[in-house]
Design a protein around this motif. Structure first.
Motif, PDB file in Angstrom:
ATOM      1  N   MET A   1       0.840  -1.191   0.000  1.00 62.01           N
ATOM      2  CA  MET A   1       0.000   0.000   0.000  1.00 62.01           C
ATOM      3  C   MET A   1       0.875   1.240   0.000  1.00 62.01           C
ATOM      4  O   MET A   1       1.881   1.296   0.689  1.00 62.01           O
ATOM      5  N   SER A   2       0.477   2.221  -0.753  1.00 62.44           N
ATOM      6  CA  SER A   2       1.240   3.448  -0.829  1.00 62.44           C
ATOM      7  C   SER A   2       1.120   4.228   0.476  1.00 62.44           C
ATOM      8  O   SER A   2       0.196   4.045   1.243  1.00 62.44           O
ATOM      9  N   PHE A   3       2.076   5.126   0.690  1.00 65.49           N
ATOM     10  CA  PHE A   3       2.052   5.901   1.916  1.00 65.49           C
ATOM     11  C   PHE A   3       2.645   7.267   1.681  1.00 65.49           C
ATOM     12  O   PHE A   3       3.349   7.506   0.733  1.00 65.49           O
ATOM     13  N   ALA A   4       2.319   8.178   2.570  1.00 63.97           N
ATOM     14  CA  ALA A   4       2.914   9.506   2.570  1.00 63.97           C
ATOM     15  C   ALA A   4       3.698   9.669   3.856  1.00 63.97           C
ATOM     16  O   ALA A   4       3.363   9.098   4.868  1.00 63.97           O
ATOM     17  N   ARG A   5       4.772  10.453   3.803  1.00 64.98           N
ATOM     18  CA  ARG A   5       5.574  10.677   4.991  1.00 64.98           C
ATOM     19  C   ARG A   5       5.853  12.157   5.139  1.00 64.98           C
ATOM     20  O   ARG A   5       6.150  12.831   4.175  1.00 64.98           O
ATOM     21  N   ALA A   6       5.736  12.674   6.335  1.00 64.93           N
ATOM     22  CA  ALA A   6       6.076  14.063   6.612  1.00 64.93           C
ATOM     23  C   ALA A   6       7.129  14.088   7.702  1.00 64.93           C
ATOM     24  O   ALA A   6       7.114  13.271   8.607  1.00 64.93           O
ATOM     25  N   SER A   7       8.048  15.018   7.603  1.00 60.79           N
ATOM     26  CA  SER A   7       9.106  15.141   8.597  1.00 60.79           C
ATOM     27  C   SER A   7       8.732  16.184   9.625  1.00 60.79           C
ATOM     28  O   SER A   7       8.310  17.278   9.287  1.00 60.79           O
ATOM     29  N   ILE A   8       8.853  15.829  10.904  1.00 62.77           N
ATOM     30  CA  ILE A   8       8.595  16.787  11.962  1.00 62.77           C
ATOM     31  C   ILE A   8       9.744  16.735  12.945  1.00 62.77           C
ATOM     32  O   ILE A   8      10.589  15.846  12.889  1.00 62.77           O
ATOM     33  N   GLY A   9       9.787  17.672  13.827  1.00 63.33           N
ATOM     34  CA  GLY A   9      10.894  17.765  14.770  1.00 63.33           C
ATOM     35  C   GLY A   9      10.719  16.866  15.970  1.00 63.33           C
ATOM     36  O   GLY A   9       9.886  15.965  16.001  1.00 63.33           O
ATOM     37  N   LEU A  10      11.524  17.121  17.010  1.00 63.78           N
ATOM     38  CA  LEU A  10      11.502  16.332  18.227  1.00 63.78           C
ATOM     39  C   LEU A  10      10.159  16.489  18.916  1.00 63.78           C
ATOM     40  O   LEU A  10       9.643  17.581  19.063  1.00 63.78           O
ATOM     41  N   ILE A  11       9.602  15.371  19.329  1.00 64.33           N
ATOM     42  CA  ILE A  11       8.302  15.404  19.979  1.00 64.33           C
ATOM     43  C   ILE A  11       8.428  14.898  21.401  1.00 64.33           C
ATOM     44  O   ILE A  11       9.015  13.848  21.653  1.00 64.33           O
ATOM     45  N   ALA A  12       7.900  15.627  22.340  1.00 67.06           N
ATOM     46  CA  ALA A  12       7.825  15.197  23.727  1.00 67.06           C
ATOM     47  C   ALA A  12       6.414  15.518  24.195  1.00 67.06           C
ATOM     48  O   ALA A  12       6.092  16.640  24.532  1.00 67.06           O
ATOM     49  N   LEU A  13       5.548  14.521  24.150  1.00 60.96           N
ATOM     50  CA  LEU A  13       4.141  14.752  24.424  1.00 60.96           C
ATOM     51  C   LEU A  13       3.776  14.340  25.840  1.00 60.96           C
ATOM     52  O   LEU A  13       4.198  13.291  26.321  1.00 60.96           O
ATOM     53  N   ALA A  14       2.999  15.168  26.489  1.00 59.56           N
ATOM     54  CA  ALA A  14       2.491  14.806  27.801  1.00 59.56           C
ATOM     55  C   ALA A  14       1.310  13.878  27.596  1.00 59.56           C
ATOM     56  O   ALA A  14       0.415  14.140  26.812  1.00 59.56           O
ATOM     57  N   ILE A 210       6.395   4.977  26.155  1.00 64.82           N
ATOM     58  CA  ILE A 210       5.306   5.770  26.712  1.00 64.82           C
ATOM     59  C   ILE A 210       5.771   7.149  27.149  1.00 64.82           C
ATOM     60  O   ILE A 210       5.201   8.166  26.768  1.00 64.82           O
ATOM     61  N   THR A 211       6.824   7.225  27.936  1.00 61.51           N
ATOM     62  CA  THR A 211       7.267   8.517  28.477  1.00 61.51           C
ATOM     63  C   THR A 211       8.490   9.065  27.757  1.00 61.51           C
ATOM     64  O   THR A 211       8.943  10.166  28.064  1.00 61.51           O
ATOM     65  N   GLY A 212       9.070   8.315  26.810  1.00 57.98           N
ATOM     66  CA  GLY A 212      10.270   8.746  26.113  1.00 57.98           C
ATOM     67  C   GLY A 212      10.011   9.867  25.119  1.00 57.98           C
ATOM     68  O   GLY A 212       8.867  10.213  24.815  1.00 57.98           O
ATOM     69  N   LYS A 213      11.079  10.435  24.592  1.00 59.68           N
ATOM     70  CA  LYS A 213      11.003  11.498  23.599  1.00 59.68           C
ATOM     71  C   LYS A 213      11.081  10.902  22.194  1.00 59.68           C
ATOM     72  O   LYS A 213      11.993  10.139  21.893  1.00 59.68           O
ATOM     73  N   TYR A 214      10.139  11.273  21.359  1.00 59.35           N
ATOM     74  CA  TYR A 214      10.057  10.771  19.989  1.00 59.35           C
ATOM     75  C   TYR A 214      10.780  11.732  19.054  1.00 59.35           C
ATOM     76  O   TYR A 214      10.519  12.941  19.074  1.00 59.35           O
ATOM     77  N   GLN A 215      11.649  11.198  18.225  1.00 58.17           N
ATOM     78  CA  GLN A 215      12.379  12.005  17.254  1.00 58.17           C
ATOM     79  C   GLN A 215      12.081  11.506  15.847  1.00 58.17           C
ATOM     80  O   GLN A 215      12.201  10.309  15.565  1.00 58.17           O
ATOM     81  N   ALA A 216      11.681  12.418  14.961  1.00 56.83           N
ATOM     82  CA  ALA A 216      11.342  12.027  13.595  1.00 56.83           C
ATOM     83  C   ALA A 216      12.521  11.343  12.926  1.00 56.83           C
ATOM     84  O   ALA A 216      13.670  11.753  13.079  1.00 56.83           O
ATOM     85  N   ALA A 217      12.246  10.276  12.175  1.00 55.37           N
ATOM     86  CA  ALA A 217      13.283   9.502  11.494  1.00 55.37           C
ATOM     87  C   ALA A 217      12.922   9.355  10.030  1.00 55.37           C
ATOM     88  O   ALA A 217      11.758   9.529   9.631  1.00 55.37           O
ATOM     89  N   ASP A 218      13.909   9.013   9.207  1.00 48.85           N
ATOM     90  CA  ASP A 218      13.671   8.821   7.786  1.00 48.85           C
ATOM     91  C   ASP A 218      12.891   7.532   7.560  1.00 48.85           C
ATOM     92  O   ASP A 218      12.896   6.612   8.390  1.00 48.85           O
ATOM     93  N   THR A 219      12.229   7.442   6.418  1.00 50.87           N
ATOM     94  CA  THR A 219      11.447   6.262   6.096  1.00 50.87           C
ATOM     95  C   THR A 219      12.322   5.017   6.014  1.00 50.87           C
ATOM     96  O   THR A 219      13.477   5.073   5.595  1.00 50.87           O
ATOM     97  N   LEU A 220      11.761   3.887   6.418  1.00 52.47           N
ATOM     98  CA  LEU A 220      12.460   2.609   6.348  1.00 52.47           C
ATOM     99  C   LEU A 220      11.928   1.732   5.222  1.00 52.47           C
ATOM    100  O   LEU A 220      12.399   0.620   5.020  1.00 52.47           O
ATOM    101  N   THR A 221      10.944   2.235   4.501  1.00 51.11           N
ATOM    102  CA  THR A 221      10.359   1.481   3.392  1.00 51.11           C
ATOM    103  C   THR A 221      10.349   2.340   2.146  1.00 51.11           C
ATOM    104  O   THR A 221      10.373   3.561   2.217  1.00 51.11           O
ATOM    105  N   LYS A 222      10.289   1.701   1.013  1.00 51.25           N
ATOM    106  CA  LYS A 222      10.256   2.407  -0.264  1.00 51.25           C
ATOM    107  C   LYS A 222       8.974   2.056  -1.002  1.00 51.25           C
ATOM    108  O   LYS A 222       8.614   0.888  -1.110  1.00 51.25           O
ATOM    109  N   ALA A 223       8.312   3.075  -1.493  1.00 52.34           N
ATOM    110  CA  ALA A 223       7.076   2.854  -2.238  1.00 52.34           C
ATOM    111  C   ALA A 223       7.290   3.152  -3.706  1.00 52.34           C
ATOM    112  O   ALA A 223       8.042   4.049  -4.071  1.00 52.34           O
ATOM    113  N   SER A 224       6.635   2.377  -4.556  1.00 54.01           N
ATOM    114  CA  SER A 224       6.707   2.610  -5.996  1.00 54.01           C
ATOM    115  C   SER A 224       5.520   3.480  -6.379  1.00 54.01           C
ATOM    116  O   SER A 224       4.376   3.031  -6.406  1.00 54.01           O
ATOM    117  N   CYS A 225       5.801   4.749  -6.650  1.00 52.62           N
ATOM    118  CA  CYS A 225       4.728   5.711  -6.899  1.00 52.62           C
ATOM    119  C   CYS A 225       4.855   6.319  -8.300  1.00 52.62           C
ATOM    120  O   CYS A 225       5.963   6.533  -8.782  1.00 52.62           O
TER     121      CYS A 225
END
Length: 237
Positions: A1-14, A210-225
């Motif tokens: 299935m095709s997918f879209a990816r957006a890059s965002i910065g460091l996330i620390a959500l309460a 659960i309580t860790g800080k999430y950091q945006a990463a590059d895609t690990l899969t390749k889509a044929s679009c």
């Protein structure tokens, strides 16, 4: 299935997490960034990359017309492969009852609007996502809690997934870029990546899931679009 990816910065959500989950120090190694071949309650392994995945369902329509919906939170082995159904003893089949028992009625209400099954059986969908993916997040095993209460990690998993989703408004991000649902309009690959029916956001985590800080990463899969003619059709009846 095709997918879209957006890059965002460091996330620390309460998040509304259980008070008994073990805490981690601020200098934890970022997941997928260590040669260690062992997981701990403060290091996600082997599923070190966590994907917050979303749907844009149009046939049949599911969820609000001005929002994407939740697919899940998936641990990935940092290379595009993944484990699944990791603990059959915790593959619970009563997610709604578990969340109600934990007094997470607000969470459940949100899920009923934004984490919905295309065939109308959201309970089975939630059970599937928890059993297939949630049980493979090593940092939320029962042993990672102090004074553990049975099924405590289930509520934390669904809460974290919802909290991530709330911070990743795909509909608004696309709209801000001038990309809106339309029956006939098409877009080029340079404007958007993939046929818009699903979006995957890749993260590495510093600390537990659960309580860790999430950091945006590059895609690990390749889509044929295709390079052009990509549709983003509206949700309609």
């Amino acid at each position: 299935m095709s997918f879209a990816r957006a890059s965002i910065g460091l996330i620390a959500l309460a998040a509304s997490v259980s008070a008994s989950i073990k805490t981690c120090s601020n200098n934890n190694t970022l997941s997928c960034h260590s040669s260690s071949k062992a997981g701990t309650c403060c290091y996600n392994y082997p599923g070190g990359a966590l994907l917050q995945t979303q749907f844009w369902d149009t046939d049949p329509v599911s969820g609000p017309t001005d929002s994407w919906t939740i697919h899940g939170l998936w641990p990935d082995n940092c290379d595009g492969t993944y484990e699944s159904n990791c603990d059959e003893s915790r593959a619970y089949t009563n997610i709604t009852e578990i969340l109600k028992a934990q007094d997470r009625t607000d969470l459940l209400s949100y899920m009923e609007d934004y984490w919905v099954d295309i065939n109308g059986d959201s309970e089975s969908f939630w059970e599937h996502e928890w059993g297939k993916h949630g049980t493979c997040v090593n940092t939320i095993k029962p042993s990672c809690y102090s004074n553990y209460s049975p099924q405590e990690e289930v509520g934390d998993f669904f809460q974290k997934t919802v909290d991530l989703f709330k911070g990743l408004d795909t509909y608004k991000a696309l709209s801000d870029a001038g990309i809106t649902p339309d029956e006939s309009k098409t877009y080029t690959l340079s404007e958007i990546h993939g046929k818009l029916n699903q979006a995957w956001y890749f993260f590495n985590v510093r600390g537990n899931a659960i309580t860790g800080k999430y950091q945006a990463a590059d895609t690990l899969t390749k889509a044929s679009c295709p390079s052009s003619g990509i549709k983003y059709v509206p949700k309609s009846n």
